[in-house]
Design an enzyme around this catalytic site. Sequence first.
Site, PDB file in Angstrom:
ATOM      1  N   HIS A 200      23.815  35.535  82.022  1.00  0.00           N
ATOM      2  CA  HIS A 200      22.821  34.455  81.905  1.00  0.00           C
ATOM      3  C   HIS A 200      22.576  34.156  80.427  1.00  0.00           C
ATOM      4  O   HIS A 200      21.819  34.847  79.754  1.00  0.00           O
ATOM      5  CB  HIS A 200      21.527  34.912  82.582  1.00  0.00           C
ATOM      6  CG  HIS A 200      20.511  33.828  82.792  1.00  0.00           C
ATOM      7  ND1 HIS A 200      20.584  32.585  82.190  1.00  0.00           N
ATOM      8  CD2 HIS A 200      19.374  33.796  83.547  1.00  0.00           C
ATOM      9  CE1 HIS A 200      19.535  31.853  82.574  1.00  0.00           C
ATOM     10  NE2 HIS A 200      18.798  32.567  83.388  1.00  0.00           N
ATOM     11  N   HIS A 203      18.588  28.774  79.391  1.00  0.00           N
ATOM     12  CA  HIS A 203      17.161  28.647  79.706  1.00  0.00           C
ATOM     13  C   HIS A 203      16.193  29.387  78.798  1.00  0.00           C
ATOM     14  O   HIS A 203      15.100  29.760  79.241  1.00  0.00           O
ATOM     15  CB  HIS A 203      16.919  29.067  81.166  1.00  0.00           C
ATOM     16  CG  HIS A 203      17.594  28.151  82.147  1.00  0.00           C
ATOM     17  ND1 HIS A 203      17.882  28.521  83.432  1.00  0.00           N
ATOM     18  CD2 HIS A 203      18.042  26.888  82.017  1.00  0.00           C
ATOM     19  CE1 HIS A 203      18.492  27.526  84.060  1.00  0.00           C
ATOM     20  NE2 HIS A 203      18.601  26.525  83.213  1.00  0.00           N
ATOM     21  N   TYR A 205      16.296  32.391  77.406  1.00  0.00           N
ATOM     22  CA  TYR A 205      16.165  33.859  77.469  1.00  0.00           C
ATOM     23  C   TYR A 205      16.959  34.489  76.319  1.00  0.00           C
ATOM     24  O   TYR A 205      17.419  33.790  75.422  1.00  0.00           O
ATOM     25  CB  TYR A 205      16.556  34.350  78.877  1.00  0.00           C
ATOM     26  CG  TYR A 205      15.611  33.753  79.902  1.00  0.00           C
ATOM     27  CD1 TYR A 205      14.249  34.055  79.861  1.00  0.00           C
ATOM     28  CD2 TYR A 205      16.036  32.819  80.847  1.00  0.00           C
ATOM     29  CE1 TYR A 205      13.351  33.466  80.737  1.00  0.00           C
ATOM     30  CE2 TYR A 205      15.146  32.228  81.730  1.00  0.00           C
ATOM     31  CZ  TYR A 205      13.800  32.551  81.674  1.00  0.00           C
ATOM     32  OH  TYR A 205      12.907  31.967  82.530  1.00  0.00           O
TER      33      TYR A 205
HETATM   34  C1  LIG Z   1      12.872  28.798  92.130  1.00  0.00           C
HETATM   35  C2  LIG Z   1      13.858  28.715  91.004  1.00  0.00           C
HETATM   36  C3  LIG Z   1      14.338  29.869  90.428  1.00  0.00           C
HETATM   37  C4  LIG Z   1      15.323  29.811  89.438  1.00  0.00           C
HETATM   38  N1  LIG Z   1      15.829  30.973  88.936  1.00  0.00           N
HETATM   39  C5  LIG Z   1      16.898  30.936  88.100  1.00  0.00           C
HETATM   40  C6  LIG Z   1      17.556  32.128  87.714  1.00  0.00           C
HETATM   41  O1  LIG Z   1      17.199  33.234  88.132  1.00  0.00           O
HETATM   42  N2  LIG Z   1      18.624  32.015  86.889  1.00  0.00           N
HETATM   43  C7  LIG Z   1      19.057  30.798  86.407  1.00  0.00           C
HETATM   44  O2  LIG Z   1      20.039  30.755  85.659  1.00  0.00           O
HETATM   45  N3  LIG Z   1      18.452  29.660  86.783  1.00  0.00           N
HETATM   46  C8  LIG Z   1      17.415  29.694  87.623  1.00  0.00           C
HETATM   47  N4  LIG Z   1      16.840  28.529  88.061  1.00  0.00           N
HETATM   48  C9  LIG Z   1      17.507  27.245  87.742  1.00  0.00           C
HETATM   49  C10 LIG Z   1      18.451  26.858  88.889  1.00  0.00           C
HETATM   50  O3  LIG Z   1      19.548  27.747  88.999  1.00  0.00           O
HETATM   51  C11 LIG Z   1      19.005  25.424  88.715  1.00  0.00           C
HETATM   52  O4  LIG Z   1      19.753  25.349  87.534  1.00  0.00           O
HETATM   53  C12 LIG Z   1      17.879  24.409  88.675  1.00  0.00           C
HETATM   54  O5  LIG Z   1      17.017  24.566  89.790  1.00  0.00           O
HETATM   55  C13 LIG Z   1      18.420  22.983  88.702  1.00  0.00           C
HETATM   56  O6  LIG Z   1      19.251  22.812  89.823  1.00  0.00           O
HETATM   57  P1  LIG Z   1      18.735  22.045  91.162  1.00  0.00           P
HETATM   58  O7  LIG Z   1      18.344  20.662  90.727  1.00  0.00           O
HETATM   59  O8  LIG Z   1      19.950  22.057  92.066  1.00  0.00           O
HETATM   60  O9  LIG Z   1      17.581  22.801  91.703  1.00  0.00           O
HETATM   61  C14 LIG Z   1      15.805  28.561  88.989  1.00  0.00           C
HETATM   62  C15 LIG Z   1      15.276  27.394  89.546  1.00  0.00           C
HETATM   63  C16 LIG Z   1      14.325  27.459  90.543  1.00  0.00           C
HETATM   64  C17 LIG Z   1      13.807  26.174  91.149  1.00  0.00           C
END
Ligand SMILES: Cc1cc2nc3c(=O)[nH]c(=O)nc-3n(C[C@H](O)[C@H](O)[C@H](O)COP(=O)(O)O)c2cc1C
Length: 389
Positions: A200, A203, A205
């Site tokens: 990862h 975002h 981190y």
């Molecule tokens: C509830 C939630 C938890 C997430 N947790 C992670 C995570 O653990 N690791 C990560 O790389 N992105 C995380 N994300 C980002 C998602 O992987 C994704 O990139 C983001 O939701 C945008 O995609 P979508 O429009 O299909 O939801 C999270 C997003 C949401 C909504």
Amino acid sequence: MGTSSFSYTNTTPIQNMGNTTEEKPQIPLLTPYKMGNFQLSHRVVLAPLTRQRSFNNVPQPHAVLYYSQRATKGGFMLTEATGVSDTAQGYPETPGIWTMEQVEAWKPIVDAVHSKGALFFCQIWHVGRVSNTGFQPNGDAPISSTDKELTSQIQSNDIDNAGFSPPRRLTAQEIPQIVNHFRIAARNAMAAGFDGIEVHGAHGYLIDQFLKDGVNDRTDQYGGSLENRCRFAREIIEAVTAEVGADRVGIRLSPFANYMESGDSDPTTLGLHLAETLSRYGILYCHMVEPRMKTLGEKTECLHSLVPMRRAFKGTFIVAGGYDREDGNKAVEEDRADLVAFGRLFLANPDLPKRFEMNAPLNKYDRNTFYLPDPVVGYTDYPFLDETA
Ligand SMILES: Cc1cc2nc3c(=O)[nH]c(=O)nc-3n(C[C@H](O)[C@H](O)[C@H](O)COP(=O)(O)O)c2cc1C
């Protein structure tokens, strides 16, 4: 969101019972794809999704049902972000993979996913400064590339948190130890039965805190030039690939994002540099978050594109961020991506690939239950298509 007037020019002739040839429209997201040595039957990836139901950082039995609900034969799935060490956490009840108890707890979850025929990678992370002393051993300061404190109280992933503590800047001498935590976490993930590792690097981190010039204010070999800011990521990739093999390693990156005050002044150059450099390690895939995802929750139109990075990266390219059936299909059809990861839609639709196949309506996600510690509500109770019919 998706339209009902979906049709594609690509067609596959199929024979029907009457001995005439019918044209069945091909759905790009549902075509097979060979990712390195892995044969996938479709391109709808489960994005990594933190769910905060791993009590005391140990994955729980309810995750068996949650992940196996989303598993399909030949599908590709990622775990929620999983901590590499006891300093890696910044949110309550997120899983880890640094103890044997955690490894043992992951095993039945991985087995359940495998028994459905899906491929399962573990996303490993360290939150760095997106933490506070309450999450740290002995109440220590969180670690980072910097000692600059996160000022805003915006909630990452919409997660409530009790604020951030001023971080402690890692010395260059300490960095190999953190890199080694990633290596051991990768080894542990393989011991738990995972097929591979997603590092990862997105975002805001820890890895992103090194990559971005909006955070990294170091003057040593880990700061300053683009090369230096990418050194920590490179060292982690080197360590993890040495441990499990490059053909089982991917990385997630979000060069354009500014979550957690982690932005870069030249994200295109950063993204391209990473795509080119990491390509040289022969890693399996690069998973990039679309520039339109300014925040985790909203998509905004934007002129930037991931296409240059897609061209620069030699392995599989996965895109994520605000995709639905229609533009996911378009991204694959136009060769802007090999695979598309779906976050919120997959969270709320355990049978998302099937719904895409049938162009069926989708369940709506409820963000109020994203991070509830409940083992069922908002987790395993989203209905399947046949239940809603
Ligand atoms: C509830 C939630 C938890 C997430 N947790 C992670 C995570 O653990 N690791 C990560 O790389 N992105 C995380 N994300 C980002 C998602 O992987 C994704 O990139 C983001 O939701 C945008 O995609 P979508 O429009 O299909 O939801 C999270 C997003 C949401 C909504």
